[in-house]
Structures are given as C-alpha cells and as structure tokens.
Enzyme design. Structure first.
Site, PDB file in Angstrom:
ATOM      1  N   LYS A 113       0.822  -1.156   0.062  1.00  0.00           N
ATOM      2  CA  LYS A 113      -0.037  -0.095  -0.144  1.00  0.00           C
ATOM      3  C   LYS A 113       0.967   1.333   0.051  1.00  0.00           C
ATOM      4  O   LYS A 113       1.819   1.444   0.776  1.00  0.00           O
ATOM      5  CB  LYS A 113      -0.915  -0.008   1.400  1.00  0.00           C
ATOM      6  N   LYS A 143      -2.310  -1.529  -3.858  1.00  0.00           N
ATOM      7  CA  LYS A 143      -3.068  -0.305  -3.661  1.00  0.00           C
ATOM      8  C   LYS A 143      -2.329   0.810  -3.678  1.00  0.00           C
ATOM      9  O   LYS A 143      -1.167   1.147  -2.992  1.00  0.00           O
ATOM     10  CB  LYS A 143      -3.835  -0.309  -2.177  1.00  0.00           C
TER      11      LYS A 143
HETATM   12  C1  PBG Z   1      -6.876   3.870   5.714  1.00  0.00           C
HETATM   13  C2  PBG Z   1      -7.562   3.409   4.332  1.00  0.00           C
HETATM   14  C3  PBG Z   1      -7.438   4.313   3.223  1.00  0.00           C
HETATM   15  C4  PBG Z   1      -8.086   3.905   2.206  1.00  0.00           C
HETATM   16  C5  PBG Z   1      -8.476   2.481   2.837  1.00  0.00           C
HETATM   17  N1  PBG Z   1      -8.271   2.229   3.877  1.00  0.00           N
HETATM   18  C6  PBG Z   1      -6.857   5.682   3.001  1.00  0.00           C
HETATM   19  C7  PBG Z   1      -5.662   5.948   3.592  1.00  0.00           C
HETATM   20  O1  PBG Z   1      -4.590   5.146   3.678  1.00  0.00           O
HETATM   21  O2  PBG Z   1      -5.357   7.208   3.869  1.00  0.00           O
HETATM   22  C8  PBG Z   1      -8.171   4.560   1.091  1.00  0.00           C
HETATM   23  C9  PBG Z   1      -9.188   3.730  -0.006  1.00  0.00           C
HETATM   24  C10 PBG Z   1      -9.682   4.691  -1.071  1.00  0.00           C
HETATM   25  O3  PBG Z   1      -8.998   5.530  -1.464  1.00  0.00           O
HETATM   26  O4  PBG Z   1     -10.553   4.260  -1.867  1.00  0.00           O
HETATM   27  N2  PBG Z   1      -7.010   2.949   6.482  1.00  0.00           N
END
Ligand code: PBG
Length: 331
Positions: free
Chosen positions: A202, A256
């Site tokens: 991520k 991601k």
């Molecule tokens: C945070 C989380 C995020 C997303 C999913 N879980 C945002 C971040 O890491 O700041 C993002 C998902 C998206 O942008 O659709 N735990």
C-alpha cells in the site's frame, strides 16, 4: 513464451479479430461480477448519510442502507462487500478505543448484513484512522506513529470484527508485524477460519483524498502517511512486503492504489502465484466517474479499467464501480 508470428501473409493477425465470435474465442482474460468487492461507506450520524461530493454516485449509507446494498450485491452476483465506517466525531479519540468496541458501527453493520444476507462475504477494515482524533492509521505519541502499540490495538479491533462475523479482515494500516499478531490471535480465539487480506503493498498515495473525505478523516490528518505507507518509487520493497505478510499468515494480498500500480500487481502475481487483489481507490473512481458524468469519456472506460487489473494478473478488484460494472457485465 510468446511465439514469433510467421512472416506476412502467412500470419495475418487481423484474421482472429474479424468477427465478434472469433474475438470471443481467443480472448485471453475475462472480467466477471464474481471478481468484484464493493466498498461501502456507512454512518449512523444523523444527516451524514449524504453523497460524497468528490465521488459522484457514491453516498454514505445508513446501517439499513448498507444491508440493502448487500442485498443488491447478492442480486448482482457480487461476492463481497467491504465496510468503511464514518464514525461520529464525538467517538474519535487519541486512544481509538471505539475501534474495538464490539458494538461499534462497523460491527453492528457486519452482524446486520450477515443476518440478512448470509451468503455475502463481509470484509472489514483493520486500521485506526476512522476512530483516531489525529487522523492517522496508528496511535500517535509526540508526533510519532507508534508501531507495536498500534499492532496491539489492531489485534483487539480485528478480534471484535471476527466475533461480529466478518469473513475477511483487511489490515490496511502498514504497521510491521500486524499480520502475524492478528493470525496468532485469531487462532487462539477460535477464529481459525477468518481470512486475512493483507494490504501488503500500500503506497502513500495522493489518490486516497476522496476516501478521507468520505470517512471524515481529512480534516484531522496532520502531515502525511509516508512513515508507514510505501514510497511510490519502490517496487522491490513491495515484493519483500508481500513475502513477509504471506510468511506471517496472510491468505490474500492487496496492491493499492490500482491503476497507477499495475506493474506491481503483475510482479506480485508472477513472483508468488497467490490470490492477488487490487484496490481501484477513491481517486481513481473520482477521475473516471467525473469524466463519465461530464460526458468526456464513455461508460465503457469503467469495464476497460477493471479488465486491466485482470490482465495484470489480479484475481479480484475492490472498486466503487462494483454494482455499475456488474450491471454492465450482465447486460
Ligand atoms: C485507511 C484507508 C485508506 C483507504 C482505505 N483504507 C486511506 C488512507 O490510507 O489514507 C483508501 C481507499 C480509497 O482511497 O478508496 N486505513
């Protein structure tokens, strides 16, 4: 290995593209409603169940609305939904204790969906940001996002989600050691069957902006998430993270964001051959949905964007387009 074509005219590669029947016959990858997970934003804050301005077509749902969405997913043949709570600001604290409340919003909605639509897999998010008055995915002390203390909190949170009936836990926080800690705790608590989908690769991405609006974390967050989420410049590190999380007991891994990281999806699938998912995140959704809503792009780009994940080797995709895509796919 790809066979080199015979010289022209023995090989005319257009022969196999001439009719729809021939194209159907030799298509290399497919996209189905079965390959989709539908992320849902839920809230029980009165008046907060409204459209998310930066995500045209997406609204925060009430708990009842989330159950109706799960029923719609079942009708459309979408196998799973993923819950993201918009927590009452009054319940957001520095210790994030609401995250492991057995009766918090996410756990209540999980129970309601499993009771109403037992065949739908419910995925939950294991990260502290929707509960954190400081907006980070981890506990913060003196401006530092703590690792080991956060992992302990995530374990409590994950156990409460498993007890509520979650089928898939999605640790999305990027702390070190959380997969092993969660797996040991699940085994010890009698939740051996619960699946862990690790957000292993991520990235610290600017594509998450609309999501942070949707869960109400944008205002609180100071600074960025670069001390825990990955540097977008790195590829080898993604493979190391996937290897590490598989060793710790992850059943599936996630890359991601998605579309700007298809090389990572392909590399992970090729290197490990494990169930590999991608998250077409909120910013990707905003780009495509915004362009389609304005008539700048046709709706066909939705399925084309999702097919790209399958071609890159992904088994499934988390996408806010899930219901729309399922309808398009089912004609
Ligand atoms: C945070 C989380 C995020 C997303 C999913 N879980 C945002 C971040 O890491 O700041 C993002 C998902 C998206 O942008 O659709 N735990």
């Amino acid at each position: 290995m790809v066979h080199a074509p015979a010289p022209f005219p023995a090989a005319r590669l257009r022969r196999l593209r001439r009719t729809a029947a021939l194209r159907d016959l030799v298509r290399e990858t497919g996209l189905s409603h079965e390959d989709l997970i539908w992320p849902l934003f839920v809230t029980d804050v009165p008046g907060a169940d409204v459209p998310v301005p930066s995500m045209p077509g997406v609204s925060r749902l009430t708990p009842d609305g989330a159950v109706r969405a799960a029923e719609e997913a079942a009708r459309l043949g979408i196998p799973a939904v993923c819950l993201f709570p918009y927590t009452d600001p009054a319940l957001r604290t520095a210790d994030c204790a609401e995250a492991w409340n057995p009766d918090n919003l996410s756990n209540r909605v999980t129970r309601a969906i499993k009771a109403a639509v037992p065949g739908i897999a419910v995925m939950t998010d294991v990260a502290l940001d929707p509960y954190n008055s400081l907006g980070h995915d981890g506990l913060v002390r003196d401006g530092v996002v703590l690792n080991d203390e956060t992992v302990e909190a995530l374990v409590r949170m994950g156990l409460a989600q498993a007890a509520a009936g979650a089928d898939i836990l999605g640790p999305s926080d990027m702390m070190d050691g959380r997969i092993g800690a969660l797996r040991r705790a699940l085994e010890a608590a009698g939740h051996a069957e619960v699946v862990i989908l690790s957000y292993a690769a991520k990235y610290a991405s600017a594509f998450y902006g609309p999501f942070r609006d949707a869960v109400g974390a944008s205002g609180a967050l100071r600074g960025d998430k670069k001390t825990y989420q990955m540097d977008p410049a790195n590829r080898d590190e993604a493979l190391r993270l996937v290897a590490r999380d598989l060793d710790e007991g992850a059943d599936m891994v996630m890359v991601k964001p998605g579309m700007a990281y298809l090389d990572i999806c392909a590399a992970v699938k090729a290197a490990f051959g494990v169930p590999t998912l991608a998250y077409q995140v909120s910013g990707e959704y905003a780009m495509i949905a915004g362009a389609v809503a304005n008539g700048w792009l046709g709706e066909a780009v939705i399925l084309e964007s999702l097919l790209a994940f399958r071609r890159a080797g992904c088994d499934a995709i988390l996408t806010y387009f899930a219901p729309q895509a399922a309808r398009l796919l089912r004609g």
